[in-house]
Each structure stands twice: as structure tokens, then as C-alpha cells.
Design an enzyme around this catalytic site. Structure first.
Site, short mmCIF file in Angstrom:
data_model
loop_
_atom_site.label_atom_id
_atom_site.label_comp_id
_atom_site.label_asym_id
_atom_site.label_seq_id
_atom_site.Cartn_x
_atom_site.Cartn_y
_atom_site.Cartn_z
CB ALA A 17 -0.94 0.02 1.21
CB SER A 145 -0.22 -8.64 -14.37
OG SER A 145 0.31 -8.11 -15.57
CE1 TYR A 158 4.77 -7.97 -11.58
CE2 TYR A 158 3.82 -8.33 -13.75
CZ TYR A 158 3.75 -7.77 -12.49
OH TYR A 158 2.65 -7.02 -12.14
#
Length: 313
Positions: A17, A145, A158
Site C-alpha cells: 500500500a 496482471s 514476473y
């Protein structure tokens, strides 16, 4: 059918965050009356976020955590319940990455990205589920993603992690349905988003990396997360280009291969020289990027098909 609480009645944990999507999401949840617990590795980022929320009359607390350590992730859920009495929604956005040809990535670097981007999300679900089950309902919202649907060159760790995340969430979702446990499991799949991600990751390209334009603003992803916190949602692609890419991948992966050969290498390089020794956040946090947006606002465009995700099952 899972029935989720209104946001104003929720306790929400947001992991990752201190910047980017996670930071924008925390601000929006708090503005709508949720009690939020925010976690990341950057204490300055978390302090400034809590101050910003409290200045706007919101309610927030923070805890430092490296998501590659299960006990630190569990401590996030424990603190949410200790502070606010329960946990209703878990949002997991923490990530890091390395942009480099596969042969230039060390085993330690590859494993670290998997530990943060995949195992961190697994640990998040492990930590949150017992408390969501205690409440008898709730939402697990994991930030994946489009690279979970279609891998990109120069981002093999990733992309591998995001593909693993998609497999994990599919398995977990069906197990919870089989047990008739009303917990919503959502995968948010953003296209390229204008966050500080490309400032913070490690690069071995010789230049500062970039996503393949166009970009979308982080607020678009935060809006999708808030929607999923109130409306049980399976998958939510964020950004028109992401929906086009997903469709092309389904129709012809080899066509997407060809397109990425043409645009996927030069398209991820800026003209700004950057050494692989430059500070990065792969193994430790770095300072200076505790903000929502990255450097690519001039490449951002609006998205017009978000309504599709709200009418599809």
C-alpha cells in the site's frame, strides 16, 4: 451467492500500500468509510499514507511487512482483527520485478520475484482465509496482471509469477465453492498502469524500463478493486488494451508472439540511461517513490469498456 458488505461497513487489509495501486486503493476505501490496515516494506510510505487518510477524517493503521515471509503476512491479518475486530476484505497488491533477458537473470533474482509476486499472494490468502471464514463471508482480491494471461519478453520472472497466481486462484476458488463457503475470490488483471513500478524494479536493459504504452491511471484499477469488494467478481481486466490483448491471445498466441517480437523489446525501453546497479526494490525497499503515480501520465489514455466486467459473470 456470496453477499458482501457495503464498503462503509468493511475492515480492509491492503498489502503493498505504500505506492501505486495499493496506495490509491487505500485512499479510496478510507474515503468511502472503510477501516483500513495498510502494509508494505516502506515505513515512510505507510506513515505518509496513514497521515493522508487521517487528514481526510478516515481511519487507518499500518504494519511493516515483507510478503516473502509468511509470519509477516500473517501479522497483517492478525493486526487487522486485533485493531478493528474482524477482517472483511483482503487486497494483495505487493510486487517487484526484474526487466532483463532471461539469460542475464540470476537464480536468486528469479526466485525472489517468485517469492514476492506469487508466494506473497499465496501467504496472503493463507493469512486472511481463517478470519474471513470466521465472518462467514468476505472477499479475497488479488492483483494479478495481463501478464498472467500473456507473458512478455524481458519479464520472465514476473510473468511466471502471475501465471502461477492465476492457477492458484482458480484452484482456491473451486475449493471454496465445493465447501459452500461464501468468500469471493477475484483476480484483477490490469494492463499497463502508470505507477512507480518502473522506477523501482531492477533493470539490466541499460536504460530505465517502461511498460509497452499506452498506460492507464491507477485510479482505474482502484475503482475495479472497490467494485469487487462489494460485488463478487471472478476476473476483472482493467484497460481496453488489456481486453484486446486477452482476446488476441485466445484467438492466436502465435500472432501475439509475432507482435511482441516487433514491439516487445524496444517498447519496454526508454531513452533514459540507468545502470543495473541503480537502487531497486527487489530485495529491499527504496525511498523516493511513495506516491500513487509514476512518470508516464503523458502516455495514459482513458478506458471505455469497464462496463463489460460488471455485466459478465
Amino acid at each position: 451467492m456470496t453477499k458482501l458488505k457495503p464498503i462503509a461497513q468493511q475492515v480492509v487489509a491492503i498489502v503493498g500500500a505504500s505506492s501505486g495501486i495499493g496506495r490509491e486503493t487505500a485512499l479510496k476505501f478510507a474515503a468511502k468509510g472503510a477501516k483500513v490496515i495498510v502494509a508494505a516494506r516502506s515505513e515512510p510510505g505507510l506513515l505518509s499514507l496513514v497521515e493522508e487518510i487521517e487528514a481526510a477524517k478516515g481511519e487507518a493503521t499500518y504494519i511493516l511487512a515483507d510478503v516473502s515471509d509468511f509470519q509477516q503476512v500473517k501479522a497483517i491479518a492478525d493486526k487487522a482483527v486485533a485493531t478493528y475486530g474482524r477482517l472483511d476484505t483482503w487486497v494483495h497488491a505487493a510486487a517487484t520485478g526484474i526487466l532483463a533477458p532471461f539469460e542475464q537473470i540470476t537464480p536468486e533474482e528469479f526466485k525472489r520475484v517468485i517469492d514476492v509476486v506469487l508466494m506473497g499472494q499465496v501467504y496472503g490468502a493463507m493469512a486472511a482465509l481463517p478470519y474471513l471464514k470466521q465472518e462467514g463471508r468476505g472477499a479475497l482480491i488479488h492483483i494479478s496482471s495481463l501478464e498472467g494471461r500473456r507473458s512478455l519478453p524481458l519479464q520472465s520472472p514476473y510473468s511466471s509469477a502471475k501465471h502461477g497466481l492465476e492457477g492458484f486462484l482458480e484452484s482456491l476458488r473451486v475449493e471454496l465453492q465445493h465447501e459452500n463457503i461464501p468468500i469471493s475470490v477475484t483476480s484483477i488483471l490490469p494492463a499497463v498502469i502508470n505507477t512507480p513500478y518502473y522506477n523501482k524494479v531492477k533493470t539490466k536493459l541499460g536504460v530505465k524500463p517502461t511498460g509497452i504504452p499506452p498506460y492507464y491511471q491507477p485510479s482505474l484499477v482502484a475503482d475495479a478493486i472497490l467494485y469487487a469488494a462489494e460485488h463478487p467478481t471472478r476476473d476483472y481486466i482493467v484497460g481496453d488494451v488489456g481486453r484486446v490483448l486477452d482476446l488476441l491471445q485466445r484467438l492466436s498466441p502465435s500472432l501475439v508472439d509475432t507482435l511482441l517480437v516487433l514491439v516487445g523489446f524496444q517498447g519496454q525501453r526508454t531513452k533514459e540511461v540507468k545502470s543495473e546497479d541503480a537502487p531497486n526494490n527487489v530485495f529491499a525497499p527504496i525511498t523516493g517513490y511513495d506516491k500513487v503515480e509514476g512518470d508516464f501520465r503523458h502516455w495514459t489514455i482513458p478506458s471505455f469498456t469497464e462496463w463489460l466486467e460488471k455485466i459478465l459473470p
